[in-house]
Write an enzyme that holds these catalytic residues in place. Structure first.
Site, PDB file in Angstrom:
ATOM      1  N   SER A 186     -26.600  -9.750  15.831  1.00 20.44           N
ATOM      2  CA  SER A 186     -25.870 -10.778  14.591  1.00 20.44           C
ATOM      3  C   SER A 186     -26.886 -11.399  13.921  1.00 20.44           C
ATOM      4  CB  SER A 186     -25.156 -11.825  15.460  1.00 20.44           C
ATOM      5  OG  SER A 186     -23.864 -11.330  16.328  1.00 20.44           O
TER       6      SER A 186
HETATM    7  N1  SAH Z   1     -24.686 -11.303  20.770  1.00 19.95           N
HETATM    8  C1  SAH Z   1     -24.982 -10.121  20.502  1.00 19.95           C
HETATM    9  C2  SAH Z   1     -24.040  -9.577  19.546  1.00 19.95           C
HETATM   10  C3  SAH Z   1     -24.012  -8.075  19.511  1.00 19.95           C
HETATM   11  S1  SAH Z   1     -22.669  -7.236  18.780  1.00 19.95           S
HETATM   12  C4  SAH Z   1     -26.571 -10.422  20.019  1.00 19.95           C
HETATM   13  O1  SAH Z   1     -26.859 -11.330  19.836  1.00 19.95           O
HETATM   14  O2  SAH Z   1     -26.958  -9.258  19.689  1.00 19.95           O
HETATM   15  C5  SAH Z   1     -21.478  -7.305  19.790  1.00 19.95           C
HETATM   16  C6  SAH Z   1     -21.673  -6.664  21.065  1.00 19.95           C
HETATM   17  O3  SAH Z   1     -20.278  -7.032  22.011  1.00 19.95           O
HETATM   18  C7  SAH Z   1     -21.879  -5.035  21.308  1.00 19.95           C
HETATM   19  O4  SAH Z   1     -23.037  -4.923  22.061  1.00 19.95           O
HETATM   20  C8  SAH Z   1     -20.579  -4.508  22.113  1.00 19.95           C
HETATM   21  O5  SAH Z   1     -20.948  -3.381  22.777  1.00 19.95           O
HETATM   22  C9  SAH Z   1     -20.003  -5.443  22.996  1.00 19.95           C
HETATM   23  N2  SAH Z   1     -18.931  -5.581  23.193  1.00 19.95           N
HETATM   24  C10 SAH Z   1     -17.734  -5.002  22.488  1.00 19.95           C
HETATM   25  N3  SAH Z   1     -16.502  -5.098  23.007  1.00 19.95           N
HETATM   26  C11 SAH Z   1     -16.820  -5.874  24.536  1.00 19.95           C
HETATM   27  C12 SAH Z   1     -16.072  -5.937  25.393  1.00 19.95           C
HETATM   28  N4  SAH Z   1     -14.890  -5.838  25.903  1.00 19.95           N
HETATM   29  N5  SAH Z   1     -16.679  -6.408  26.762  1.00 19.95           N
HETATM   30  C13 SAH Z   1     -18.141  -6.685  26.448  1.00 19.95           C
HETATM   31  N6  SAH Z   1     -18.800  -6.624  25.469  1.00 19.95           N
HETATM   32  C14 SAH Z   1     -18.255  -6.070  24.411  1.00 19.95           C
END
Ligand code: SAH
Length: 216
Positions: free
Chosen positions: A66
């Site tokens: 993000s």
């Molecule tokens: N907090 C992260 C943002 C990553 S983007 C950072 O700081 O980099 C969102 C993430 O959510 C992705 O890695 C994706 O694989 C994960 N995601 C999507 N659906 C999910 C679910 N149902 N349970 C756990 N993770 C999930």
């Protein structure tokens, strides 16, 4: 691998903190934490020189780290205090997790992509960030560890998962991007056992929250 954090990186981070202040991030705990976490180590090598720009970047497996502003805004809305139990859905690169751990919370984080789960868990451990990391489906949360003071969802959720609302303490706060392709960032406060208050914060764009576990 050498995990190098130089004076140059620290200087770039301080500039990022100033930029976030201008974008109305005011919580000193959030700004201090952003000033400490070496974001360049959470990016793929090709993007390292852009690490302290206020932008999102690909992290593999079709996912993104993000934008710093988004991480800061979500952390600020969460009003996380040291010692609180916080559940993060979507560990991704581990950057948001590191910021919350720097703020002193007891972090529990779930990731559904096995490749990202393994990579970010290893990196966070190497950098000394202590938290509990799970490969699993964030729609289910972590019933065995509930209730949580705060819950932060870092993927676009098509609806507010009931199971997660139930894992929030009374008085607790959930920050969740709600919607399909574009979302509205929402803050939900649990008023009592049955009632929740919802505030719309602003528009945002996250990768989608998906079902089940993926990858090897
Ligand atoms: N907090 C992260 C943002 C990553 S983007 C950072 O700081 O980099 C969102 C993430 O959510 C992705 O890695 C994706 O694989 C994960 N995601 C999507 N659906 C999910 C679910 N149902 N349970 C756990 N993770 C999930």
């Amino acid at each position: 691998m050498v995990r190098n954090d130089s004076f140059r990186h620290i200087g770039m981070r301080n500039r990022l903190v100033q930029e976030l202040k201008q974008k109305n991030i005011v919580d000193p705990n959030v700004l201090v934490a952003i000033g400490k976490v070496p974001r360049h180590l959470f990016l793929e090598s090709g993007f390292i020189k852009f690490a302290y720009q206020d932008k999102a970047f690909p992290i593999g497996a079709g996912q993104t780290i993000s934008q710093p502003y988004t991480v800061a805004l979500q952390s600020q809305l969460l009003q996380a205090q040291a010692g609180e139990k916080v559940l993060e859905v979507g560990t991704g690169s581990g950057y948001q997790a590191a910021v919350l751990i720097e703020m002193g919370v007891k972090l529990f984080s779930i990731e559904r992509q096995s490749e990202l789960y393994q990579r970010s868990t290893r990196l966070l451990r190497e950098l000394g960030y202590q938290g509990r990391f799970y490969l699993g489906d964030g729609y289910e949360g972590l019933p065995a560890q509930a209730p949580f003071d705060k819950i932060i969802i870092t993927a676009g959720a098509p609806f507010v998962p009931k199971s997660l609302l139930m894992q929030l303490k009374v008085g607790g706060i959930m920050v969740i991007p709600l919607g399909d392709t574009r979302q509205v960032l929402m803050r939900i406060t649990r008023i009592n056992e049955e009632e929740f208050e919802q505030e719309e914060i602003e528009e945002c764009a996250f990768v989608p929250m998906l079902n089940g576990i993926a990858g090897k």
